[in-house]
Design an enzyme around this catalytic site. Sequence first.
Site, PDB file in Angstrom:
ATOM      1  N   MET A  94       0.807  -1.223   0.000  1.00 37.66           N
ATOM      2  CA  MET A  94       0.000   0.000   0.000  1.00 37.66           C
ATOM      3  C   MET A  94       0.846   1.283   0.000  1.00 37.66           C
ATOM      4  SD  MET A  94      -2.898  -1.386  -0.206  1.00 37.66           S
ATOM      5  CE  MET A  94      -4.080  -0.096   0.125  1.00 37.66           C
ATOM      6  N   ASN A 111       1.306  -6.078 -10.194  1.00 40.69           N
ATOM      7  CA  ASN A 111       0.435  -5.617  -9.098  1.00 40.69           C
ATOM      8  C   ASN A 111      -0.960  -6.184  -9.284  1.00 40.69           C
ATOM      9  OD1 ASN A 111      -0.371  -4.047  -6.814  1.00 40.69           O
ATOM     10  ND2 ASN A 111      -1.321  -2.562  -8.195  1.00 40.69           N
ATOM     11  N   HIS A 113      -4.951  -5.285  -8.324  1.00 38.25           N
ATOM     12  CA  HIS A 113      -5.780  -4.161  -7.874  1.00 38.25           C
ATOM     13  C   HIS A 113      -7.238  -4.610  -7.813  1.00 38.25           C
ATOM     14  CE1 HIS A 113      -6.805   0.003  -7.129  1.00 38.25           C
ATOM     15  NE2 HIS A 113      -7.808  -0.150  -7.978  1.00 38.25           N
TER      16      HIS A 113
HETATM   17  C1  GRF Z   1      -6.091  -7.180  -2.243  1.00 43.10           C
HETATM   18  O1  GRF Z   1      -7.473  -7.027  -2.312  1.00 43.10           O
HETATM   19  C2  GRF Z   1      -5.423  -6.493  -3.389  1.00 43.10           C
HETATM   20  O2  GRF Z   1      -6.207  -6.389  -4.523  1.00 43.10           O
HETATM   21  C3  GRF Z   1      -5.141  -5.112  -2.857  1.00 43.10           C
HETATM   22  O3  GRF Z   1      -4.891  -5.290  -1.495  1.00 43.10           O
HETATM   23  C4  GRF Z   1      -5.503  -6.481  -1.031  1.00 43.10           C
HETATM   24  C5  GRF Z   1      -4.448  -7.295  -0.386  1.00 43.10           C
HETATM   25  O4  GRF Z   1      -4.928  -8.374   0.327  1.00 43.10           O
HETATM   26  N1  GRF Z   1      -4.082  -4.502  -3.597  1.00 43.10           N
HETATM   27  P1  GRF Z   1      -3.935  -9.429   0.945  1.00 43.10           P
HETATM   28  O5  GRF Z   1      -2.917  -8.682   1.796  1.00 43.10           O
HETATM   29  O6  GRF Z   1      -3.282 -10.188  -0.168  1.00 43.10           O
HETATM   30  O7  GRF Z   1      -4.795 -10.300   1.811  1.00 43.10           O
END
Ligand code: GRF
Length: 224
Positions: A94, A111, A113
């Site tokens: 993030m 990535n 998303h």
């Molecule tokens: C996912 O929904 C992804 O699309 C977004 O952040 C979330 C990460 O979830 N970028 P996790 O940490 O893999 O459980």
Amino acid sequence: MSDFKTRIVVLISGSGTNLQALIDTIERGDIDAKICAVVSNVDNVAGIERAANHGIPAFVVNHKSFPNRESFDERMIEIIDSQGPDLVVLAGFMRILTPVFTDHYAGRILNIHPSLLPKYQGLNTHQRAIDAGDNEHGATIHFVTADLDGGPIIIQSKVSIEENETAASLAKKVQKQEHLIYPLVVKWFSDGRLQLIDDCCQLDGEALQKNGIQFDQSIHKLNY
Ligand code: GRF
């Protein structure tokens, strides 16, 4: 360690369920790859524990300890490159990355998303899709460029938005799809089938459409 294995570094900031999906697929022998390290910009997140549970070294680089984005990115590059990766996978990472970082890994950084890009770049995608009255939503995997959530699209998986859908219920449905498509894309990359050439995604030498491959179960069955 075999020389043929694709070396992967996974970047996370949180729960790491996508990381887990990758670990599980690799451990099953379905992807010829090795996750050499996990790097998180947040300490004490579940993703770090997931890495530890599978003997994967985890590094924490707290972005708050750096005066600006570039110096954070430079430190990240040092740590990631010490692992000699072929591929960098952003899985719920993030932080906005600068061109210092994205140019360095051009063509070998992915990535995921939680929206059908180019719709809903940025945060709160599930609520935004509901508020807009959309009847479908989903997840997208793309190559990372300096353009935030704007790099060339590899694949999208759609889910329907039902009446009375909440952001939480939608997130759950989307994540289920994420856990199918991320391992699949990493497998394609590891097998040398997926490339970024002149800003265009190619799978098996064929250019993909602008919004990438549209996932369905038959694609999954074909590949495993
Ligand atoms: C996912 O929904 C992804 O699309 C977004 O952040 C979330 C990460 O979830 N970028 P996790 O940490 O893999 O459980």
